[in-house]
Design a protein around this motif. Structure first.
Motif, PDB file in Angstrom:
ATOM      1  N   HIS A   1       0.911  -1.095   0.118  1.00 32.96           N
ATOM      2  CA  HIS A   1      -0.093  -0.153  -0.110  1.00 32.96           C
ATOM      3  C   HIS A   1       0.819   1.377  -0.105  1.00 32.96           C
ATOM      4  O   HIS A   1       0.312   2.391  -0.427  1.00 32.96           O
ATOM      5  N   THR A   2       2.085   1.075   0.478  1.00 34.47           N
ATOM      6  CA  THR A   2       3.005   2.360   0.126  1.00 34.47           C
ATOM      7  C   THR A   2       3.557   2.648  -1.152  1.00 34.47           C
ATOM      8  O   THR A   2       4.403   3.551  -1.291  1.00 34.47           O
ATOM      9  N   LEU A   3       3.060   1.771  -2.118  1.00 34.78           N
ATOM     10  CA  LEU A   3       3.632   1.679  -3.606  1.00 34.78           C
ATOM     11  C   LEU A   3       5.314   1.157  -3.478  1.00 34.78           C
ATOM     12  O   LEU A   3       5.802   1.132  -4.644  1.00 34.78           O
ATOM     13  N   GLU A   4       5.628   0.255  -2.600  1.00 34.31           N
ATOM     14  CA  GLU A   4       7.020  -0.294  -2.600  1.00 34.31           C
ATOM     15  C   GLU A   4       6.828  -1.564  -3.164  1.00 34.31           C
ATOM     16  O   GLU A   4       5.565  -2.117  -2.900  1.00 34.31           O
ATOM     17  N   THR A   5       7.503  -1.974  -3.871  1.00 36.25           N
ATOM     18  CA  THR A   5       7.415  -3.463  -4.454  1.00 36.25           C
ATOM     19  C   THR A   5       7.682  -4.297  -3.440  1.00 36.25           C
ATOM     20  O   THR A   5       8.328  -4.212  -2.660  1.00 36.25           O
ATOM     21  N   LYS A   6       6.836  -5.648  -3.271  1.00 35.44           N
ATOM     22  CA  LYS A   6       6.918  -6.575  -2.618  1.00 35.44           C
ATOM     23  C   LYS A   6       8.318  -7.416  -2.980  1.00 35.44           C
ATOM     24  O   LYS A   6       8.988  -8.167  -2.027  1.00 35.44           O
TER      25      LYS A   6
ATOM     26  N   LYS B   1      10.581   5.636   9.722  1.00 37.25           N
ATOM     27  CA  LYS B   1       9.407   6.186  10.574  1.00 37.25           C
ATOM     28  C   LYS B   1       8.159   5.202   9.699  1.00 37.25           C
ATOM     29  O   LYS B   1       8.316   4.493   8.811  1.00 37.25           O
ATOM     30  N   GLU B   2       7.209   5.317  10.537  1.00 36.33           N
ATOM     31  CA  GLU B   2       5.877   4.445   9.945  1.00 36.33           C
ATOM     32  C   GLU B   2       5.221   5.016   8.738  1.00 36.33           C
ATOM     33  O   GLU B   2       5.434   6.163   8.324  1.00 36.33           O
ATOM     34  N   ALA B   3       4.782   3.936   7.828  1.00 36.72           N
ATOM     35  CA  ALA B   3       4.270   4.126   6.716  1.00 36.72           C
ATOM     36  C   ALA B   3       3.152   5.015   6.748  1.00 36.72           C
ATOM     37  O   ALA B   3       2.443   5.161   7.678  1.00 36.72           O
ATOM     38  N   PHE B   4       2.907   6.008   5.463  1.00 39.48           N
ATOM     39  CA  PHE B   4       1.897   6.738   5.418  1.00 39.48           C
ATOM     40  C   PHE B   4       0.910   6.205   4.505  1.00 39.48           C
ATOM     41  O   PHE B   4       1.163   6.157   3.039  1.00 39.48           O
ATOM     42  N   VAL B   5      -0.277   5.813   4.977  1.00 37.99           N
ATOM     43  CA  VAL B   5      -1.201   4.969   3.965  1.00 37.99           C
ATOM     44  C   VAL B   5      -2.730   5.747   4.307  1.00 37.99           C
ATOM     45  O   VAL B   5      -3.062   5.959   5.414  1.00 37.99           O
ATOM     46  N   LEU B   6      -3.466   5.899   3.133  1.00 41.71           N
ATOM     47  CA  LEU B   6      -4.590   6.666   3.263  1.00 41.71           C
ATOM     48  C   LEU B   6      -5.696   5.651   3.143  1.00 41.71           C
ATOM     49  O   LEU B   6      -5.584   4.746   2.203  1.00 41.71           O
TER      50      LEU B   6
ATOM     51  N   LEU C   1      -8.093   4.768  -4.850  1.00 40.09           N
ATOM     52  CA  LEU C   1      -7.192   4.579  -5.850  1.00 40.09           C
ATOM     53  C   LEU C   1      -6.070   3.324  -5.822  1.00 40.09           C
ATOM     54  O   LEU C   1      -5.966   2.468  -6.399  1.00 40.09           O
ATOM     55  N   ILE C   2      -5.492   3.777  -4.771  1.00 41.86           N
ATOM     56  CA  ILE C   2      -4.296   2.845  -4.268  1.00 41.86           C
ATOM     57  C   ILE C   2      -4.766   1.615  -3.969  1.00 41.86           C
ATOM     58  O   ILE C   2      -4.233   0.570  -4.198  1.00 41.86           O
ATOM     59  N   ASP C   3      -5.736   1.533  -2.921  1.00 43.90           N
ATOM     60  CA  ASP C   3      -6.261   0.254  -2.480  1.00 43.90           C
ATOM     61  C   ASP C   3      -6.669  -0.500  -3.726  1.00 43.90           C
ATOM     62  O   ASP C   3      -6.859  -1.881  -3.701  1.00 43.90           O
ATOM     63  N   ASP C   4      -7.690  -0.260  -4.635  1.00 42.74           N
ATOM     64  CA  ASP C   4      -8.141  -0.843  -5.573  1.00 42.74           C
ATOM     65  C   ASP C   4      -6.988  -1.344  -6.587  1.00 42.74           C
ATOM     66  O   ASP C   4      -6.994  -2.460  -6.962  1.00 42.74           O
ATOM     67  N   LEU C   5      -6.028  -0.560  -6.470  1.00 41.43           N
ATOM     68  CA  LEU C   5      -4.752  -1.052  -7.484  1.00 41.43           C
ATOM     69  C   LEU C   5      -4.148  -2.434  -6.720  1.00 41.43           C
ATOM     70  O   LEU C   5      -3.983  -3.376  -7.429  1.00 41.43           O
ATOM     71  N   ILE C   6      -3.911  -2.156  -5.670  1.00 38.70           N
ATOM     72  CA  ILE C   6      -3.060  -3.247  -4.830  1.00 38.70           C
ATOM     73  C   ILE C   6      -3.767  -4.358  -4.613  1.00 38.70           C
ATOM     74  O   ILE C   6      -3.509  -5.510  -4.527  1.00 38.70           O
TER      75      ILE C   6
END
Length: 622
Positions: free
Chosen positions: A353-358, A396-401, A411-416
């Motif tokens: 969800h941070t857009l970092e690749t797994k 620091k802690e990730a920033f996820v909306l 948008l990001i949740d749909d994609l992931i």
């Protein structure tokens, strides 16, 4: 030349790349933007406009978070419209026409004025990776540049292939070469990749058009803007125009279908469903004799015009012949023909969800590389990738909306969670909490979060708090102050609304469907309150929405709170779903692939049923 050690390297200078650079640098990261052409930073590759349905909400969210897209849009706007104004405020969507040249120039100048940003013009051929972590990039000249994090925002450039009729040639955009090397390397690392397609219409000479044969499309009488800061309000605007295709135009286009790369099999990838080419439209909607064409100026002074609604990859002679049969285009001169472009993307279920690749730590993807289409969708991902790259580098802690906090979260949740097999575009219908996610309250929702991150300035926070304080006190005024029936009833009669028999609190009558703020301002004491407390248009709008839609807003908040309980149930990282035999085979496969972070996210994965969620809850001790 430049330093060889950075906190964050951003590859690509489009909308995603520009926002990623700005976010990381403004948070304090030493950031390098590497792009193939420094003259095209923030380039509007397709239409010269920002915002629109749901996209306008995203631009306001980017601005509230301290991004630059809203500022750049306001500084280069030539027309402004609030779309869907006849519907409820959840549907209102701001849109601006822009001066294409000024838009890119504003982006370049803003980034140059941002501390911690370096620039380098060259192609990135590959990534430097060690022990599963990205450590930098390698350029086409063989230069290695080290970084703690890398954000890839390659747009349509990864193995880009341009199609015009039977002709095809490599390119990431008209007149610019494609980028090679990165896809091949990433697939070697185990990434899945795919191909997508998008298209663009011809650009024409406005001096060759007959505007008198078209329908004028002016901007709003009282234009608004995107940024919550002191950006300029438009004092004058340029008109757009509308015309239509005809049965004759469609017949001329069909003559070229056998030479169309879309129909003869040369293009195999999937294009955007909601922005189809003209040949796709007349093929899919064969019963329609006419389609709208919007004629959009490319700037204040240029004669170049964008032919919105006529996106095509047909041969240039077919494009020209058909367009000359459109009303107002009889003597049209081309600046350049339309074309389609195919490019590589990476299915976004391979991201967190941070857009970092797994697969590779500290490597982030943003924009069309994730299968999205649109400047706004790309910019919001760039912003979030830049923020999270900086946060992770600094422990620091990730920033996820969340989905109830922002369209960016949807948008990001749909994609992931769901992935996408066709270019993803944001719509208001994708957001289940759109009454909460309005364009008017993006600052109230997001500026405090951004301020905590160190991204939004104190000035932004102060403005937001002032707006909130003023609208709250105005709502209280309506709740406490009574109206005079003799003064109110003539207004109600003019609206065919039932008259009142006795005095009551103003908030009751303000809640009526036809009664607006303009009507309330006619009542004794209201205009005086506005003048005394210096309430601006934004505060008046916010107050009216909060009063009239309070029931809907409260109901949606309650629904979001209920679902938030599932969001709080975390699933351990690298959870082994294969041992849960009670799960359906499809659920096991999808959950193992996507590795959702919470039960709520797991519930949104296609193929995961409510009974599968029950199994997970039992296993997690819930």
């Amino acid at each position: 030349m430049f330093e060889k050690e950075y906190d964050v390297i951003v590859v690509g200078g489009g909308h995603a790349g520009a926002e990623a650079v700005a976010a990381a640098a403004n948070m304090g990261s030493k950031t390098l933007l590497v792009t193939m052409n420094l003259q095209t930073i923030g380039q509007m590759s397709c239409n010269p406009a920002m915002g629109g349905i749901a996209k306008g909400q995203i631009v306001r969210e980017i601005d509230a978070l301290g991004g630059y897209s809203g500022i750049v849009t306001d500084r280069s706007a030539i027309q402004f419209k609030m779309l869907n104004k006849s519907k409820g405020p959840a549907m209102w969507s701001p849109r601006a026409q822009n001066d294409r040249l000024r838009f890119a120039e504003e982006w370049r100048l803003l980034l140059e004025q941002t501390p911690n940003v370096d620039f380098y013009q060259e192609m990135v051929k590959g990534l430097l990776v060690k022990n599963g972590k990205v450590t930098g990039v390698r350029t086409s000249l063989g230069i290695d540049i080290n970084a703690k994090s890398v954000v890839l925002t390659n747009g349509t450039f990864l193995n880009g292939l341009i199609h015009i009729g039977e002709k095809q040639f490599g390119g990431g955009r008209a007149g610019e070469k494609a980028a090679t090397g990165i896809t091949e390397q990433l697939t070697d690392f185990g990434f899945d990749s795919g191909r997508m397609k998008t298209g663009t219409p011809p650009r024409v000479d406005g001096r060759s058009l007959d505007y008198s044969a078209m329908i004028v499309q002016p901007g709003d009488e009282n234009p608004e803007k995107f940024s919550y800061l002191d950006t300029p309000l438009l004092k004058e605007q340029r008109d757009c125009f509308m015309t239509h295709t005809s049965a004759e135009v469609h017949d001329l286009l069909r003559e070229g279908f056998d030479r169309s790369p879309m129909f003869n099999g040369r293009i195999k990838s999937i294009g955007p469903r909601y922005c189809p080419s003209i040949e796709d439209k007349i093929n899919r909607f064969a019963d329609k004799d006419s389609h709208q064409i919007f004629v959009e100026p490319e700037g204040w002074h240029t004669v170049e015009v964008y032919v919105n609604g006529f996106s095509t990859s047909l041969p240039e002679d077919v494009q020209y012949k058909a367009l000359r049969s459109v009303k107002g285009f009889e003597k049209v001169k081309f600046f350049r023909p339309g074309y389609a472009i195919e490019y590589d993307y990476f299915p976004p279920t391979q991201l967190r969800h941070t857009l970092e690749t797994k697969l590779i730590e500290n490597l982030y993807f943003a924009g069309q590389i994730n299968g999205t289409t649109g400047y706004e969708e790309a910019a919001s991902q760039g912003l979030m990738a830049g923020i999270n790259a900086h946060l992770k580098n600094n422990g620091k802690e990730a920033f996820v909306l969340r989905r109830d906090e922002a369209y960016i979260g949807v948008l990001i949740d749909d994609l992931i969670t769901k992935g996408t097999e066709e270019p993803y575009r944001m719509f208001t219908s994708r957001a289940e909490y759109r009454t909460l996610l309005r364009q008017d309250n993006a600052d109230l929702r997001l500026t405090p979060k951004s301020f905590e991150l160190g991204l939004a300035s104190e000035e932004r926070l102060r403005r937001m708090e002032e707006k909130e304080r003023k609208s709250t006190s105005f709502i209280e005024f309506f709740k406490k102050t009574s109206f005079n029936p003799d003064q109110l009833n003539p207004i109600l009669e003019s609206l065919d609304s039932a008259p009142v028999k006795q005095a009551d609190k103003m908030v009751k009558v303000f809640s009526r469907p036809k009664v607006t703020m303009d009507h309330m301002l006619q009542l004794e004491g209201v205009a005086d309150f506005v003048a005394e407390h210096e309430l601006d248009r934004e505060v008046l709008e916010q107050t009216e929405i909060q009063v009239k839609y309070s029931g809907y807003i409260e109901k949606e908040k309650n629904n979001a709170d209920k679902l938030q309980r599932l969001e709080n149930i975390k699933i351990p990282a690298d959870f082994d779903y294969s041992k849960l035999k009670s799960l359906s085979f499809e659920a096991r496969e999808k959950l193992q692939q996507i590795q959702p972070a919470t039960i709520s996210q797991a519930s949104r994965i296609s193929g995961v049923s409510p009974s599968d969620i029950s199994v997970l809850l039992v296993y997690l001790g819930r």
